[in-house]
Design a protein around this motif. Sequence first.
Motif, PDB file in Angstrom:
ATOM      1  N   PRO A 160       0.837  -1.213   0.000  1.00 31.94           N
ATOM      2  CA  PRO A 160       0.000   0.000   0.000  1.00 31.94           C
ATOM      3  C   PRO A 160       0.867   1.256   0.000  1.00 31.94           C
ATOM      4  CG  PRO A 160      -0.013  -1.056   2.162  1.00 31.94           C
ATOM      5  CD  PRO A 160       0.697  -1.997   1.236  1.00 31.94           C
ATOM      6  N   TRP A 161       0.427   2.259  -0.751  1.00 32.54           N
ATOM      7  CA  TRP A 161       1.149   3.523  -0.860  1.00 32.54           C
ATOM      8  C   TRP A 161       0.280   4.658  -0.328  1.00 32.54           C
ATOM      9  CZ3 TRP A 161       5.578   4.872  -4.397  1.00 32.54           C
ATOM     10  CH2 TRP A 161       6.370   3.737  -4.696  1.00 32.54           C
ATOM     11  N   LEU A 162       0.898   5.794  -0.076  1.00 31.11           N
ATOM     12  CA  LEU A 162       0.167   6.953   0.414  1.00 31.11           C
ATOM     13  C   LEU A 162      -0.914   7.369  -0.580  1.00 31.11           C
ATOM     14  CD1 LEU A 162       3.080   9.151   1.844  1.00 31.11           C
ATOM     15  CD2 LEU A 162       1.480   7.706   3.115  1.00 31.11           C
ATOM     16  N   ALA A 163      -2.042   7.788  -0.050  1.00 24.87           N
ATOM     17  CA  ALA A 163      -3.183   8.199  -0.849  1.00 24.87           C
ATOM     18  C   ALA A 163      -3.795   9.442  -0.186  1.00 24.87           C
ATOM     19  CB  ALA A 163      -4.191   7.043  -0.927  1.00 24.87           C
ATOM     20  N   PRO A 164      -4.692  10.130  -0.908  1.00 24.24           N
ATOM     21  CA  PRO A 164      -5.279   9.813  -2.202  1.00 24.24           C
ATOM     22  C   PRO A 164      -4.349  10.154  -3.355  1.00 24.24           C
ATOM     23  CG  PRO A 164      -6.107  11.919  -1.441  1.00 24.24           C
ATOM     24  CD  PRO A 164      -5.257  11.375  -0.330  1.00 24.24           C
ATOM     25  N   THR A 165      -4.631   9.579  -4.513  1.00 22.90           N
ATOM     26  CA  THR A 165      -3.879   9.911  -5.709  1.00 22.90           C
ATOM     27  C   THR A 165      -4.362  11.253  -6.258  1.00 22.90           C
ATOM     28  OG1 THR A 165      -5.428   8.845  -7.223  1.00 22.90           O
ATOM     29  CG2 THR A 165      -3.686   7.457  -6.261  1.00 22.90           C
ATOM     30  N   VAL A 166      -3.608  11.799  -7.178  1.00 21.33           N
ATOM     31  CA  VAL A 166      -4.010  13.045  -7.832  1.00 21.33           C
ATOM     32  C   VAL A 166      -5.327  12.845  -8.564  1.00 21.33           C
ATOM     33  CG1 VAL A 166      -3.384  14.712  -9.624  1.00 21.33           C
ATOM     34  CG2 VAL A 166      -1.647  13.887  -8.038  1.00 21.33           C
ATOM     35  N   GLU A 167      -5.454  11.733  -9.267  1.00 20.61           N
ATOM     36  CA  GLU A 167      -6.679  11.471 -10.033  1.00 20.61           C
ATOM     37  C   GLU A 167      -7.889  11.360  -9.114  1.00 20.61           C
ATOM     38  OE1 GLU A 167      -3.157  10.588 -12.355  1.00 20.61           O
ATOM     39  OE2 GLU A 167      -3.795   9.906 -10.354  1.00 20.61           O
ATOM     40  N   GLU A 168      -7.741  10.679  -7.979  1.00 23.92           N
ATOM     41  CA  GLU A 168      -8.849  10.582  -7.022  1.00 23.92           C
ATOM     42  C   GLU A 168      -9.230  11.960  -6.491  1.00 23.92           C
ATOM     43  OE1 GLU A 168      -7.819   6.091  -5.284  1.00 23.92           O
ATOM     44  OE2 GLU A 168      -7.011   7.898  -4.304  1.00 23.92           O
ATOM     45  N   SER A 169      -8.227  12.788  -6.229  1.00 20.55           N
ATOM     46  CA  SER A 169      -8.507  14.125  -5.699  1.00 20.55           C
ATOM     47  C   SER A 169      -9.183  15.006  -6.742  1.00 20.55           C
ATOM     48  CB  SER A 169      -7.208  14.766  -5.225  1.00 20.55           C
ATOM     49  OG  SER A 169      -6.679  14.050  -4.123  1.00 20.55           O
ATOM     50  N   LEU A 170      -8.757  14.899  -7.994  1.00 18.92           N
ATOM     51  CA  LEU A 170      -9.404  15.675  -9.050  1.00 18.92           C
ATOM     52  C   LEU A 170     -10.875  15.270  -9.190  1.00 18.92           C
ATOM     53  CD1 LEU A 170      -6.594  15.646 -11.768  1.00 18.92           C
ATOM     54  CD2 LEU A 170      -7.308  17.593 -10.360  1.00 18.92           C
ATOM     55  N   ALA A 171     -11.137  13.980  -9.106  1.00 16.24           N
ATOM     56  CA  ALA A 171     -12.521  13.511  -9.189  1.00 16.24           C
ATOM     57  C   ALA A 171     -13.343  14.053  -8.024  1.00 16.24           C
ATOM     58  CB  ALA A 171     -12.556  11.985  -9.218  1.00 16.24           C
ATOM     59  N   SER A 172     -12.751  14.094  -6.837  1.00 15.81           N
ATOM     60  CA  SER A 172     -13.456  14.613  -5.666  1.00 15.81           C
ATOM     61  C   SER A 172     -13.726  16.107  -5.803  1.00 15.81           C
ATOM     62  CB  SER A 172     -12.618  14.336  -4.414  1.00 15.81           C
ATOM     63  OG  SER A 172     -13.253  14.834  -3.255  1.00 15.81           O
ATOM     64  N   ILE A 173     -12.756  16.836  -6.363  1.00 13.80           N
ATOM     65  CA  ILE A 173     -12.936  18.271  -6.573  1.00 13.80           C
ATOM     66  C   ILE A 173     -14.067  18.526  -7.564  1.00 13.80           C
ATOM     67  CG2 ILE A 173     -11.827  20.290  -7.630  1.00 13.80           C
ATOM     68  CD1 ILE A 173      -9.186  19.263  -6.340  1.00 13.80           C
ATOM     69  N   ALA A 174     -14.083  17.750  -8.639  1.00 16.97           N
ATOM     70  CA  ALA A 174     -15.157  17.898  -9.626  1.00 16.97           C
ATOM     71  C   ALA A 174     -16.512  17.543  -9.018  1.00 16.97           C
ATOM     72  CB  ALA A 174     -14.865  17.025 -10.843  1.00 16.97           C
ATOM     73  N   ALA A 175     -16.541  16.492  -8.206  1.00 13.56           N
ATOM     74  CA  ALA A 175     -17.801  16.065  -7.589  1.00 13.56           C
ATOM     75  C   ALA A 175     -18.329  17.104  -6.611  1.00 13.56           C
ATOM     76  CB  ALA A 175     -17.603  14.725  -6.875  1.00 13.56           C
ATOM     77  N   ALA A 176     -17.416  17.903  -6.049  1.00 14.29           N
ATOM     78  CA  ALA A 176     -17.829  18.951  -5.112  1.00 14.29           C
ATOM     79  C   ALA A 176     -18.345  20.197  -5.839  1.00 14.29           C
ATOM     80  CB  ALA A 176     -16.650  19.328  -4.210  1.00 14.29           C
ATOM     81  N   GLY A 177     -18.358  20.152  -7.168  1.00 12.90           N
ATOM     82  CA  GLY A 177     -18.921  21.249  -7.935  1.00 12.90           C
ATOM     83  C   GLY A 177     -17.943  22.335  -8.326  1.00 12.90           C
ATOM     84  N   ARG A 178     -16.632  22.108  -8.106  1.00 13.10           N
ATOM     85  CA  ARG A 178     -15.649  23.100  -8.519  1.00 13.10           C
ATOM     86  C   ARG A 178     -15.401  22.973 -10.017  1.00 13.10           C
ATOM     87  NH1 ARG A 178     -13.270  24.450  -3.454  1.00 13.10           N
ATOM     88  NH2 ARG A 178     -12.226  26.228  -4.466  1.00 13.10           N
ATOM     89  N   SER A 179     -15.092  24.086 -10.653  1.00 16.92           N
ATOM     90  CA  SER A 179     -14.938  24.083 -12.108  1.00 16.92           C
ATOM     91  C   SER A 179     -13.491  24.147 -12.568  1.00 16.92           C
ATOM     92  CB  SER A 179     -15.711  25.251 -12.722  1.00 16.92           C
ATOM     93  OG  SER A 179     -15.203  26.490 -12.219  1.00 16.92           O
ATOM     94  N   SER A 180     -12.554  24.423 -11.652  1.00 19.34           N
ATOM     95  CA  SER A 180     -11.144  24.525 -12.027  1.00 19.34           C
ATOM     96  C   SER A 180     -10.271  24.253 -10.817  1.00 19.34           C
ATOM     97  CB  SER A 180     -10.831  25.906 -12.615  1.00 19.34           C
ATOM     98  OG  SER A 180     -11.183  26.926 -11.694  1.00 19.34           O
ATOM     99  N   VAL A 181      -8.996  23.952 -11.090  1.00 17.36           N
ATOM    100  CA  VAL A 181      -8.081  23.571 -10.023  1.00 17.36           C
ATOM    101  C   VAL A 181      -6.693  24.114 -10.317  1.00 17.36           C
ATOM    102  CG1 VAL A 181      -7.580  21.342 -11.144  1.00 17.36           C
ATOM    103  CG2 VAL A 181      -7.173  21.612  -8.692  1.00 17.36           C
ATOM    104  N   VAL A 182      -6.021  24.581  -9.270  1.00 14.40           N
ATOM    105  CA  VAL A 182      -4.608  24.929  -9.315  1.00 14.40           C
ATOM    106  C   VAL A 182      -3.844  23.787  -8.655  1.00 14.40           C
ATOM    107  CG1 VAL A 182      -2.813  26.474  -8.430  1.00 14.40           C
ATOM    108  CG2 VAL A 182      -4.955  27.413  -9.323  1.00 14.40           C
ATOM    109  N   VAL A 183      -2.922  23.190  -9.393  1.00 14.02           N
ATOM    110  CA  VAL A 183      -2.139  22.057  -8.899  1.00 14.02           C
ATOM    111  C   VAL A 183      -0.714  22.534  -8.617  1.00 14.02           C
ATOM    112  CG1 VAL A 183      -1.211  19.777  -9.468  1.00 14.02           C
ATOM    113  CG2 VAL A 183      -3.557  20.375 -10.111  1.00 14.02           C
ATOM    114  N   ALA A 184      -0.272  22.346  -7.388  1.00 10.68           N
ATOM    115  CA  ALA A 184       1.027  22.853  -6.946  1.00 10.68           C
ATOM    116  C   ALA A 184       1.907  21.694  -6.486  1.00 10.68           C
ATOM    117  CB  ALA A 184       0.850  23.858  -5.816  1.00 10.68           C
ATOM    118  N   PRO A 185       2.949  21.339  -7.247  1.00  4.48           N
ATOM    119  CA  PRO A 185       3.822  20.213  -6.877  1.00  4.48           C
ATOM    120  C   PRO A 185       4.820  20.600  -5.783  1.00  4.48           C
ATOM    121  CG  PRO A 185       4.549  21.168  -8.952  1.00  4.48           C
ATOM    122  CD  PRO A 185       3.286  21.904  -8.562  1.00  4.48           C
ATOM    123  N   ILE A 186       4.309  20.728  -4.572  1.00  2.00           N
ATOM    124  CA  ILE A 186       5.127  21.185  -3.455  1.00  2.00           C
ATOM    125  C   ILE A 186       6.233  20.199  -3.093  1.00  2.00           C
ATOM    126  CG2 ILE A 186       3.682  20.180  -1.627  1.00  2.00           C
ATOM    127  CD1 ILE A 186       4.099  22.829  -0.057  1.00  2.00           C
ATOM    128  N   GLY A 187       6.048  18.939  -3.446  1.00  3.74           N
ATOM    129  CA  GLY A 187       7.037  17.914  -3.112  1.00  3.74           C
ATOM    130  C   GLY A 187       8.233  17.871  -4.037  1.00  3.74           C
TER     131      GLY A 187
END
Length: 366
Positions: A241-268
């Motif tokens: 098992p690896w750390l989660a959530p994945t980026v794809e899972e998070s994008l799906a959650s953001i879309a499901a919450a009704g947001r229309s756009s996202v800023v992705v910041a690769p802080i790592g």
Amino acid sequence: MAVRFAVTQRPKRAFDEEARDYDAVLVVSFGGPEGPEEVMPFLDRVLAGRPVPPTVKTRIAARYARFGGVSPINAHTREFIAALTNDLAAHGPPLPVYWGNRNSPPFLADTLGQMAADGVGRVIAFVTSMFGSYSGCRQYREDLFRAAEEADAAPRIDKLRVAYNHPGFVSAMADRVSEARKRAPKGSALLFTAHSLPQSMASNADYEAQLREACGLVAHCVGDDHWRLAFQSNNARTGDPWLAPTVEESLASIAAAGRSSVVVAPIGFVCDHMEVVMDLDVEARACAEGLGLGYFRAPTVGTHPAYVDMVRQLVVERMSANPERPCLGQRGPNPDYCAPDCCLSGRPGPALPTVGGLGDEHPARR
């Protein structure tokens, strides 16, 4: 916002209160291929000792082939070294800067050999990772130990502290996020990303806690306390098992919450790796577009002046007696010397020898 902490929770001897005299700075990076013929030898080194099937290695190689077999990391590292060299020359200490990679030329052992030939007796190493984990800290310290054993008359090596909560890194990352937010519609979701790790490895480090602290600090700087953290680039896809959530899972959650756009910041990531340009700029972007999300990727800190000068300040710390150690947030500064059980790999077997830790026996002392 800057806060300087007294050391209360960590052993005092983990902090170096003596003024050290260094002959050079060593920038230590992951490395990457710079042509198609370098890809498989590079992956052989990266994946050595890991239970990765040949089919997985072939699949990873195909990712590099999409970019002509060239990772952007070495070019970015050269730009960073040029910026750091200029900053040291302008503000001091005027130390030469050397470069050694874990997985591609210039290899660490070769660089240490060159330093010895140049008369460098003691060096301070900066590992291009802001967060503590086996792959981001301890493994580099193991690499440095092995390289020092291989090199003839290698210099004595110290390592700069992990600096995820240093004001220089936080302000640089906040500027990068602000750049992306200016391009994005008002109200865009904020998603930070970092490299995923096996749970067995992450449980031996403060990686997640450090990431969440840094994300909160950066988000506060840009005035957005409703952020998320996702983990990316589990390209080896082992059964653990690896750390989660994945980026794809998070994008799906953001879309499901009704947001229309996202800023992705690769802080790592402090500069663009293959994991940034492929996993975020290609795959995550395609995922977002498929979900109907506008997608805006923040740059990595790269050669941001605040980040570059942070490294210079960290060098000055180690060259000063009883230095102040600037940091933000609630966790205080990371120690100068890693604990013996810090950032273990989580794999069976004894820990390998390292440099830069409490009680380490450096090859140069033998």
